[in-house]
Design an enzyme around this catalytic site. Sequence first.
Site, mmCIF file in Angstrom:
data_model
loop_
_atom_site.group_PDB
_atom_site.id
_atom_site.type_symbol
_atom_site.label_atom_id
_atom_site.label_comp_id
_atom_site.label_asym_id
_atom_site.label_seq_id
_atom_site.Cartn_x
_atom_site.Cartn_y
_atom_site.Cartn_z
ATOM 1 N N ARG A 1 0.857 -1.170 0.049
ATOM 2 C CA ARG A 1 0.028 -0.135 0.107
ATOM 3 C C ARG A 1 0.647 1.470 0.029
ATOM 4 O O ARG A 1 0.537 2.197 -0.543
ATOM 5 C CB ARG A 1 -0.850 -0.091 1.232
ATOM 6 C CG ARG A 1 -2.108 1.148 1.281
ATOM 7 C CD ARG A 1 -3.098 0.931 2.154
ATOM 8 N NE ARG A 1 -4.258 1.828 1.620
ATOM 9 C CZ ARG A 1 -4.614 2.740 2.682
ATOM 10 N NH1 ARG A 1 -4.161 2.570 3.667
ATOM 11 N NH2 ARG A 1 -5.642 3.486 2.286
ATOM 12 N N HIS B 1 0.414 3.979 -2.948
ATOM 13 C CA HIS B 1 0.131 5.669 -2.475
ATOM 14 C C HIS B 1 1.350 6.498 -2.888
ATOM 15 O O HIS B 1 1.094 7.722 -3.227
ATOM 16 C CB HIS B 1 0.077 5.773 -0.863
ATOM 17 C CG HIS B 1 -1.568 5.184 -0.674
ATOM 18 N ND1 HIS B 1 -2.131 5.829 0.473
ATOM 19 C CD2 HIS B 1 -2.301 4.335 -1.284
ATOM 20 C CE1 HIS B 1 -3.394 5.124 0.625
ATOM 21 N NE2 HIS B 1 -3.562 4.640 -0.512
ATOM 22 N N ASN C 1 -3.186 8.837 4.303
ATOM 23 C CA ASN C 1 -1.865 7.889 4.356
ATOM 24 C C ASN C 1 -1.906 7.997 5.922
ATOM 25 O O ASN C 1 -0.610 7.275 6.223
ATOM 26 C CB ASN C 1 -0.786 8.893 3.767
ATOM 27 C CG ASN C 1 -0.913 8.856 2.220
ATOM 28 O OD1 ASN C 1 -1.304 7.847 1.720
ATOM 29 N ND2 ASN C 1 -0.238 9.729 1.714
ATOM 30 N N HIS D 1 -5.194 -6.353 -2.731
ATOM 31 C CA HIS D 1 -6.075 -6.638 -1.501
ATOM 32 C C HIS D 1 -6.306 -7.923 -0.999
ATOM 33 O O HIS D 1 -7.129 -8.228 -0.212
ATOM 34 C CB HIS D 1 -7.453 -5.868 -1.727
ATOM 35 C CG HIS D 1 -7.537 -4.410 -1.915
ATOM 36 N ND1 HIS D 1 -8.661 -3.534 -2.395
ATOM 37 C CD2 HIS D 1 -6.463 -3.646 -1.549
ATOM 38 C CE1 HIS D 1 -8.217 -2.438 -2.206
ATOM 39 N NE2 HIS D 1 -7.023 -2.322 -1.910
HETATM 40 C C1 HEM Z 1 -8.964 2.564 -6.720
HETATM 41 C C2 HEM Z 1 -8.281 1.738 -6.206
HETATM 42 C C3 HEM Z 1 -8.029 1.453 -4.520
HETATM 43 C C4 HEM Z 1 -8.773 1.822 -3.587
HETATM 44 C C5 HEM Z 1 -9.959 2.917 -3.662
HETATM 45 C C6 HEM Z 1 -8.187 1.324 -2.366
HETATM 46 C C7 HEM Z 1 -8.536 1.674 -1.265
HETATM 47 C C8 HEM Z 1 -7.995 0.995 -0.179
HETATM 48 C C9 HEM Z 1 -8.537 1.288 1.325
HETATM 49 C C10 HEM Z 1 -9.645 2.161 1.576
HETATM 50 C C11 HEM Z 1 -7.992 0.243 2.190
HETATM 51 C C12 HEM Z 1 -7.826 0.300 3.617
HETATM 52 C C13 HEM Z 1 -7.193 1.609 4.562
HETATM 53 C C14 HEM Z 1 -7.586 1.288 5.877
HETATM 54 O O1 HEM Z 1 -8.770 1.061 6.337
HETATM 55 O O2 HEM Z 1 -6.711 1.346 6.911
HETATM 56 C C15 HEM Z 1 -6.681 -0.197 1.428
HETATM 57 C C16 HEM Z 1 -5.780 -1.070 1.877
HETATM 58 C C17 HEM Z 1 -5.064 -1.597 1.164
HETATM 59 N N1 HEM Z 1 -4.674 -1.613 -0.160
HETATM 60 FE FE1 HEM Z 1 -5.739 -0.615 -1.411
HETATM 61 N N2 HEM Z 1 -7.085 0.643 -2.679
HETATM 62 C C18 HEM Z 1 -6.883 0.634 -3.926
HETATM 63 C C19 HEM Z 1 -5.877 0.242 -4.644
HETATM 64 C C20 HEM Z 1 -4.906 -0.592 -4.192
HETATM 65 C C21 HEM Z 1 -3.753 -1.013 -5.260
HETATM 66 C C22 HEM Z 1 -3.624 -0.880 -6.696
HETATM 67 C C23 HEM Z 1 -2.795 -1.621 -4.273
HETATM 68 C C24 HEM Z 1 -1.784 -2.452 -4.632
HETATM 69 C C25 HEM Z 1 -0.911 -2.564 -5.859
HETATM 70 C C26 HEM Z 1 -3.533 -1.745 -2.958
HETATM 71 C C27 HEM Z 1 -3.190 -2.393 -1.989
HETATM 72 C C28 HEM Z 1 -3.485 -2.414 -0.608
HETATM 73 C C29 HEM Z 1 -3.379 -3.139 0.487
HETATM 74 C C30 HEM Z 1 -1.746 -4.091 0.428
HETATM 75 C C31 HEM Z 1 -3.973 -2.822 1.616
HETATM 76 C C32 HEM Z 1 -3.788 -3.129 2.937
HETATM 77 C C33 HEM Z 1 -2.900 -2.364 3.879
HETATM 78 C C34 HEM Z 1 -2.593 -2.916 5.369
HETATM 79 O O3 HEM Z 1 -2.768 -3.935 5.555
HETATM 80 O O4 HEM Z 1 -2.018 -1.911 5.888
HETATM 81 N N3 HEM Z 1 -4.677 -0.821 -3.175
HETATM 82 N N4 HEM Z 1 -7.048 0.042 0.161
#
Ligand code: HEM
Length: 317
Positions: A59, A63, A88, A183
């Site tokens: 993530r 970002h 962030n 995800h």
């Molecule tokens: C429109 C595209 C995307 C949206 C709206 C989105 C949104 C989010 C949100 C809201 C979270 C949870 C944050 C939280 O509540 O702490 C999240 C977590 C995450 N996202 Fe996305 N995401 C997107 C695309 C991506 C992409 C392209 C990747 C990787 C290549 C990614 C990897 C991750 C990962 C690995 C997590 C977990 C982070 C953790 O465990 O700390 N996301 N994302």
Amino acid sequence: MSPVDTVGTKEGCLCFAALQVGYYNGKCTNTSADVETIVKNSRTSQFATDAMIIGQLIRLQFHDIFVRGCDASILLDGKSKEKNAAPNLNLKGYNIIDNAKSFVENECGTGIVSCADNIIVAIREAVVLFYSVTTGRRDGLISNKTKAELLLPAAEISVTDFIILFGNLGLNVSDMVLLIGGHTVGVAHCSSFQDRLYNYSNTGKAEPTMDSTLLASLKMTCPQNSMVDNTANLDQNTASINTIDNSFFMQIQKNKGVLGIDQEIDLDTRTNGTVASMANDNNLFLSQFGATMVKMGAVNVLLDPQGQVRLSCRSVN
Ligand code: HEM
């Protein structure tokens, strides 16, 4: 966020070809070892003992890239910097990059390997997929909190805006679906999906497509009006919550997507073909996820002599 806004850098380029596998070969002043091997050796015990790091690093990279490109602007400290933008505030993993950077500097020499490349190589090590990363990025000088708040997508982004946003970066629809397959690891806070449980589209009801067992379990994790922002796994297959595999796609086909956009990509005909292909073939997903991470890692990179190689990833030289 305006869906047609761009990454906001005039300096960088979509330089898939300009980056190289093994860019640092022969460039270390202290050793003949290559940088990827050094970072591999720097895998701290944290990599092995804290499985959450995988999601955090992926993530962090996403970002970083979406604001001014893959230039480590996310790492710069300061109140007005990207790091302090609202989307962030839950990011973690900065210390892992600091550790990798100092290990590389000790082995390789000072000021040779950029922080942007450190992020990319560290992530490949964390996800334990054996794709060839390309390097040769330089670090950016600018990091802006307001820009990050404008550009980073919210969980309720529509598929249309999602396609436009990724398209602006040179990433096509299947790249986009593959990347959101990230995800398959990590967690989301209740605040990122609470509306789906209690007040979907201001109806005062839950999102109608959500699997009823998932809905009940998420309501337990995230009681209405709770003061605590708990977390839920993004991949609802409990056997593989921190493993990069295709189970996220299988889960969303069962209406078990936690975030709005996760579920939408299976409901939308522009994206559900790729979802089905990935859900059906884990090996295909693993090979394509790595390749697409490499592609995303080339978005708006800075190349020598642009930018700099930071001495500390947290401040410009
Ligand atoms: C429109 C595209 C995307 C949206 C709206 C989105 C949104 C989010 C949100 C809201 C979270 C949870 C944050 C939280 O509540 O702490 C999240 C977590 C995450 N996202 Fe996305 N995401 C997107 C695309 C991506 C992409 C392209 C990747 C990787 C290549 C990614 C990897 C991750 C990962 C690995 C997590 C977990 C982070 C953790 O465990 O700390 N996301 N994302």
